[in-house]
Design a protein around this motif. Sequence first.
Motif, PDB file in Angstrom:
ATOM      1  N   ILE A  13       8.348  -0.017 -21.149  1.00  0.00           N
ATOM      2  CA  ILE A  13       7.372   1.043 -20.868  1.00  0.00           C
ATOM      3  C   ILE A  13       6.384   1.182 -22.015  1.00  0.00           C
ATOM      4  CG2 ILE A  13       7.139   3.565 -20.638  1.00  0.00           C
ATOM      5  CD1 ILE A  13       9.702   3.524 -18.977  1.00  0.00           C
ATOM      6  N   LEU A  14       6.880   1.211 -23.249  1.00  0.00           N
ATOM      7  CA  LEU A  14       5.995   1.345 -24.405  1.00  0.00           C
ATOM      8  C   LEU A  14       5.049   0.146 -24.532  1.00  0.00           C
ATOM      9  CD1 LEU A  14       8.521   2.777 -27.046  1.00  0.00           C
ATOM     10  CD2 LEU A  14       6.669   4.000 -25.880  1.00  0.00           C
ATOM     11  N   ALA A  15       5.610  -1.051 -24.291  1.00  0.00           N
ATOM     12  CA  ALA A  15       4.783  -2.255 -24.380  1.00  0.00           C
ATOM     13  C   ALA A  15       3.692  -2.253 -23.313  1.00  0.00           C
ATOM     14  CB  ALA A  15       5.658  -3.497 -24.241  1.00  0.00           C
ATOM     15  N   GLU A  16       4.042  -1.830 -22.091  1.00  0.00           N
ATOM     16  CA  GLU A  16       3.066  -1.806 -20.997  1.00  0.00           C
ATOM     17  C   GLU A  16       1.987  -0.766 -21.259  1.00  0.00           C
ATOM     18  OE1 GLU A  16       1.571  -3.623 -17.720  1.00  0.00           O
ATOM     19  OE2 GLU A  16       3.414  -4.143 -18.801  1.00  0.00           O
ATOM     20  N   CYS A  17       2.391   0.383 -21.795  1.00  0.00           N
ATOM     21  CA  CYS A  17       1.397   1.404 -22.128  1.00  0.00           C
ATOM     22  C   CYS A  17       0.425   0.879 -23.197  1.00  0.00           C
ATOM     23  CB  CYS A  17       2.082   2.672 -22.629  1.00  0.00           C
ATOM     24  SG  CYS A  17       2.950   3.607 -21.346  1.00  0.00           S
ATOM     25  N   ASN A  18       0.981   0.246 -24.216  1.00  0.00           N
ATOM     26  CA  ASN A  18       0.152  -0.304 -25.283  1.00  0.00           C
ATOM     27  C   ASN A  18      -0.793  -1.371 -24.761  1.00  0.00           C
ATOM     28  OD1 ASN A  18      -0.505  -0.577 -28.181  1.00  0.00           O
ATOM     29  ND2 ASN A  18       0.453  -2.594 -27.974  1.00  0.00           N
ATOM     30  N   TYR A  19      -0.283  -2.235 -23.857  1.00  0.00           N
ATOM     31  CA  TYR A  19      -1.116  -3.298 -23.272  1.00  0.00           C
ATOM     32  C   TYR A  19      -2.239  -2.693 -22.448  1.00  0.00           C
ATOM     33  CZ  TYR A  19      -2.552  -7.173 -20.321  1.00  0.00           C
ATOM     34  OH  TYR A  19      -3.296  -8.114 -19.643  1.00  0.00           O
ATOM     35  N   ALA A  20      -1.889  -1.666 -21.640  1.00  0.00           N
ATOM     36  CA  ALA A  20      -2.909  -1.063 -20.775  1.00  0.00           C
ATOM     37  C   ALA A  20      -3.992  -0.393 -21.610  1.00  0.00           C
ATOM     38  CB  ALA A  20      -2.252  -0.043 -19.841  1.00  0.00           C
ATOM     39  N   GLN A  21      -3.589   0.266 -22.702  1.00  0.00           N
ATOM     40  CA  GLN A  21      -4.579   0.935 -23.535  1.00  0.00           C
ATOM     41  C   GLN A  21      -5.555  -0.055 -24.177  1.00  0.00           C
ATOM     42  OE1 GLN A  21      -2.082   3.075 -26.264  1.00  0.00           O
ATOM     43  NE2 GLN A  21      -1.984   4.922 -24.964  1.00  0.00           N
ATOM     44  N   LYS A  22      -5.053  -1.216 -24.507  1.00  0.00           N
ATOM     45  CA  LYS A  22      -5.899  -2.176 -25.213  1.00  0.00           C
ATOM     46  C   LYS A  22      -6.657  -3.122 -24.283  1.00  0.00           C
ATOM     47  CE  LYS A  22      -3.156  -2.308 -29.477  1.00  0.00           C
ATOM     48  NZ  LYS A  22      -2.364  -3.165 -30.387  1.00  0.00           N
ATOM     49  N   ASN A  23      -6.032  -3.488 -23.145  1.00  0.00           N
ATOM     50  CA  ASN A  23      -6.592  -4.588 -22.357  1.00  0.00           C
ATOM     51  C   ASN A  23      -7.028  -4.212 -20.933  1.00  0.00           C
ATOM     52  OD1 ASN A  23      -6.025  -6.521 -24.460  1.00  0.00           O
ATOM     53  ND2 ASN A  23      -3.861  -6.360 -23.860  1.00  0.00           N
ATOM     54  N   ALA A  24      -6.505  -3.094 -20.406  1.00  0.00           N
ATOM     55  CA  ALA A  24      -6.850  -2.763 -19.019  1.00  0.00           C
ATOM     56  C   ALA A  24      -8.318  -2.388 -18.916  1.00  0.00           C
ATOM     57  CB  ALA A  24      -5.961  -1.619 -18.523  1.00  0.00           C
ATOM     58  N   TYR A  39      -4.821  -0.961 -14.387  1.00  0.00           N
ATOM     59  CA  TYR A  39      -4.037   0.263 -14.638  1.00  0.00           C
ATOM     60  C   TYR A  39      -2.928   0.439 -13.606  1.00  0.00           C
ATOM     61  CZ  TYR A  39      -7.246   1.867 -18.269  1.00  0.00           C
ATOM     62  OH  TYR A  39      -7.957   1.985 -19.425  1.00  0.00           O
ATOM     63  N   ARG A  40      -3.267   0.101 -12.323  1.00  0.00           N
ATOM     64  CA  ARG A  40      -2.267   0.234 -11.273  1.00  0.00           C
ATOM     65  C   ARG A  40      -1.087  -0.714 -11.513  1.00  0.00           C
ATOM     66  NH1 ARG A  40      -5.397  -0.173  -6.832  1.00  0.00           N
ATOM     67  NH2 ARG A  40      -5.578   2.099  -6.677  1.00  0.00           N
ATOM     68  N   SER A  41      -1.401  -1.941 -11.963  1.00  0.00           N
ATOM     69  CA  SER A  41      -0.340  -2.904 -12.263  1.00  0.00           C
ATOM     70  C   SER A  41       0.560  -2.401 -13.392  1.00  0.00           C
ATOM     71  CB  SER A  41      -0.966  -4.254 -12.641  1.00  0.00           C
ATOM     72  OG  SER A  41       0.043  -5.165 -13.023  1.00  0.00           O
ATOM     73  N   ALA A  42      -0.070  -1.810 -14.434  1.00  0.00           N
ATOM     74  CA  ALA A  42       0.709  -1.270 -15.549  1.00  0.00           C
ATOM     75  C   ALA A  42       1.580  -0.110 -15.081  1.00  0.00           C
ATOM     76  CB  ALA A  42      -0.224  -0.828 -16.673  1.00  0.00           C
ATOM     77  N   LEU A  43       1.005   0.744 -14.227  1.00  0.00           N
ATOM     78  CA  LEU A  43       1.775   1.885 -13.718  1.00  0.00           C
ATOM     79  C   LEU A  43       2.949   1.429 -12.843  1.00  0.00           C
ATOM     80  CD1 LEU A  43      -1.067   4.435 -12.846  1.00  0.00           C
ATOM     81  CD2 LEU A  43       0.635   4.603 -14.684  1.00  0.00           C
TER      82      LEU A  43
END
Length: 449
Positions: A246-257, A263-267
């Motif tokens: 979860i933390l990694a996905e949030c960090n990825y979305a903040q930087k790359n989405a 964003y939907r994929s990260a969610l």
Amino acid sequence: MRQLSAKVRITLWFAVMMLIIDALVLTFIMVINGNVVTRDPESVLVKELNANVDRVKFDNQRFRFDKLDYYSRGVYTILYDDAGTVMRGAPPAEFTADEPLQDNAVRLVKCGAEDFYVYDVHLDMVVGGVWLRGVIANEVTGGAMTAIVAVAWSVLPVLLILSVIGGYLIARAALRPIKKVTEAANAISDGTDLKARIGMPRGSDEVSQLAASFDNMFDRLEQSFEAEQRFTSDASHELRTPTTVILAECNYAQKNAETIDDYRSALDVIQRQAEKMSALVKSLLEITRMDQGTQKVSFEYADLSELVGVVCEEQALVAQKGIRLEHSIRPDIFCEIDVFLITRVLQNLIDNAYKFGRENGLVRVTLTRAPGGAAISVADNGIGIAPDQLDQIFKRFYQADESRRSQTGMGLGLSMVEQIVHLHGGTIDVKSTLGAGTTFTVFLPERQA
């Protein structure tokens, strides 16, 4: 003021009681010596001489003295004629006094360093008379009593001391396990040594039973602590992975989405991991309630045959990997069960069979009568479990091998199944052949104890 230890208090109480008993015994001896024994030589003398007087017979114009006892109980009997001449018997050798005859008079006569009691009786038989004299030494009975008093004064204090020492040793030996209990409890309480035990040999006395009870309690405490440590470690490990994702996905979305789809994929990833965490927490809470005995169980006398049939029909609809579910259910089997919890048992076992079954394989559920209850078996022809892992599969978070770890389970299902079965007073058994399949068999009693 510092309170005395239990063994000292017991010893003091024992000493006081023994002192009182010794004092009473000595007092009794002194009373007997002072009030009874001092008169005893006189009473013995009078009694024995009067007995001899009764034995004197007058027959055919002559006295007969053949039945007299001339010495009895320390009394010397001497027979005199009216002139004072000794006819029979003799006084003690130490009695040297020339004491005149006096009818029915007891007197104390001193002969050198010794005292004697003397008692005379005159018998008048009309045609003639005789005198009977009795002599007894003052020390005959008084000396024995004096010896008894001396022995009492010397022996009773020694017995008192020995009794106190013996009482102390007995109290110390009896209370020694209590000290060991305290030391073991302190060691466990401090967390320094969970393996500390009293280790007393088993016995039938109360202290031995107490020590054995504490050892059993310490065993359970150690097992509970170890289980808690394993549980905390395993739960932390299981929660670490979804939290990290979860933390990694949030960090990825903040930087790359950049787009809504990103964003939907990260969610979606976050939702899946959150659902996994939610399911894990829910399972952990349920297991904890079962461990603590707070899980509400609603027993009812239900139709187990109907329940197994309904669960099998439902589970057949969610079969995986082309696996076919078959069932053989004996009708009209009733047991006292919690319908919801037994449903979960069946669902977990069938779900496990699907996960580890063979492609296009077979899962077979069987319900039969058993002595005192019913037996439910769930068998698959899947990958099986290695023999050295069979005794581990009911542990929380345990997954037998890499092929099982690759599945979606968290390793809590079988642990929960075992607890539910035990809540019902039943048993669960597993047999497996590696590469050929596994069979779980659950026994449920007809009635709760």
